[in-house]
Design an enzyme around this catalytic site. Sequence first.
Site, mmCIF file in Angstrom:
data_model
loop_
_atom_site.group_PDB
_atom_site.id
_atom_site.type_symbol
_atom_site.label_atom_id
_atom_site.label_comp_id
_atom_site.label_asym_id
_atom_site.label_seq_id
_atom_site.Cartn_x
_atom_site.Cartn_y
_atom_site.Cartn_z
ATOM 1 N N HIS A 45 1.192 -1.088 0.187
ATOM 2 C CA HIS A 45 0.197 -0.351 0.279
ATOM 3 C C HIS A 45 0.715 1.202 -0.051
ATOM 4 C CE1 HIS A 45 0.024 0.858 4.718
ATOM 5 N NE2 HIS A 45 0.752 -0.544 4.615
ATOM 6 N N GLU A 91 -5.190 1.423 2.731
ATOM 7 C CA GLU A 91 -5.006 0.526 3.411
ATOM 8 C C GLU A 91 -5.216 0.704 4.517
ATOM 9 O OE1 GLU A 91 -3.201 -2.443 6.467
ATOM 10 O OE2 GLU A 91 -3.164 -0.473 5.993
#
Length: 463
Positions: free
Chosen positions: A280, A326
Amino acid sequence: MYLRSFLFLIAFFISTNAFAQTAADSVFIRKIFDEALTNGQSYKNLDYLSNKIGGRLSGSLEAEKAVQWSRQLMESYGFDKVYLQEVMVPHWVRGAKEKASIQTGKTKVEVPICALGGSVSTGKTALTANIIEVKTLDELKALGRSKVQGKIIFFNRPMDPRHVQTFIAYGEAGDQRRQGPSEAAKLGAVGVIVRSLNLFQDDFPHTGSLRYDESVPKIPAAAISTNGADKLSQMLKTDQNLKFSFEMHCQTLPDVKSYNVIGELRGSEKPNEIIAVGGHLDSWDLADGAHDDGTGCTQSIEVLRLFKSMNYRPKRTIRAVMFMNEENGVRGGRKYAELAKTNNESHVAAIESDAGGFTPRGFGIEGQPDKIKALQNWKPLLAPYGLHDIGPGHAGTDIGPLGEADKNATLIGFLPDSQRYFQYHHASNDTFDKVNKRELELGGASMAALVYLLDKYGLDGGK
């Protein structure tokens, strides 16, 4: 007799051929590690991401810069295709640095705190009230409204140090951070302080997302460092009427348009079968997010770069995915899964690196038993590189939605050594200088080795 001889020859041929394949795979995997350990680019790329761009919370200018940087980097490596997936993400800002103090009699002791991600502010001035220490959500509920009304709740349950796999300890202790503020608000609390999810004793508070229940008031919530938590707990033992005061100026702004960033090497034989590897791109704002998750992003890009530099043309399409958001929403992971389903994409596997850039140990797998067994059959090829821990386990937050959208996809989490991870996780010391170059490059090579085997054999009978 002739039949037995014939069958023996067939068996001999098969075993010899299998041995030759295994030997060829061993040689190629060795070449992957040689390239990574002599010419690896993960560390250099992480240096830029961490030190030139910095913390990349969703919705921030730094997150936007990271999107453009990662796209340009993958284009510079000559990947077959590099593109963006648009996704709307939350935009929470921390504001001025948080302040907190313990007040007992004429004594005032300052302690380190940081707002939990998504928290509301304390208002224009500090919030000051009596504070009650609890260990669990059940202990809070047992107090009842009469004892909680108007108080600050202090959740002080440490991560359990007995777990060798530290992510288990993190999962067990995380409920107080995620649900604690709303559970306290249901009983009339005015604020929440949570012990940082950290196995080490230090003065760094660790942030992380909370989940407000929309049916109750939103109250300000902060993490306190482990040293600060112990100090507060000790002072409460001698003065249960002490006051706790904290000041935060965070706020939630309108959603912002952002992107997942994807690079591809197109499959030469089965281009419609996809192997994704990713991390992420966003991080919390307290530091430059080196271990969480700059390492995962640079390792994922490195997988494709390694194949490109070795002139390896994959049978299946291999993707490097930089997921956005995320940390406080998982909207990038959900968007990727949504579009994969809309486009009828077929994923053989998805690998996520989101556990830091430490020494590789193996892979955790979420999938059908036969697929897990197929992956475990490759242990002899991976063991020489320290990859012994291969079996069922949590794969990753960003690829989780893909598993729901594509039931045939096997989800795999890269597992580095976890003993140091929570010393830096979500804290202001998660910086580039905490990453070891050799460990980081070994991680990229480990992921590339597994992708190579997945690409060559698949997970369906070696096809």
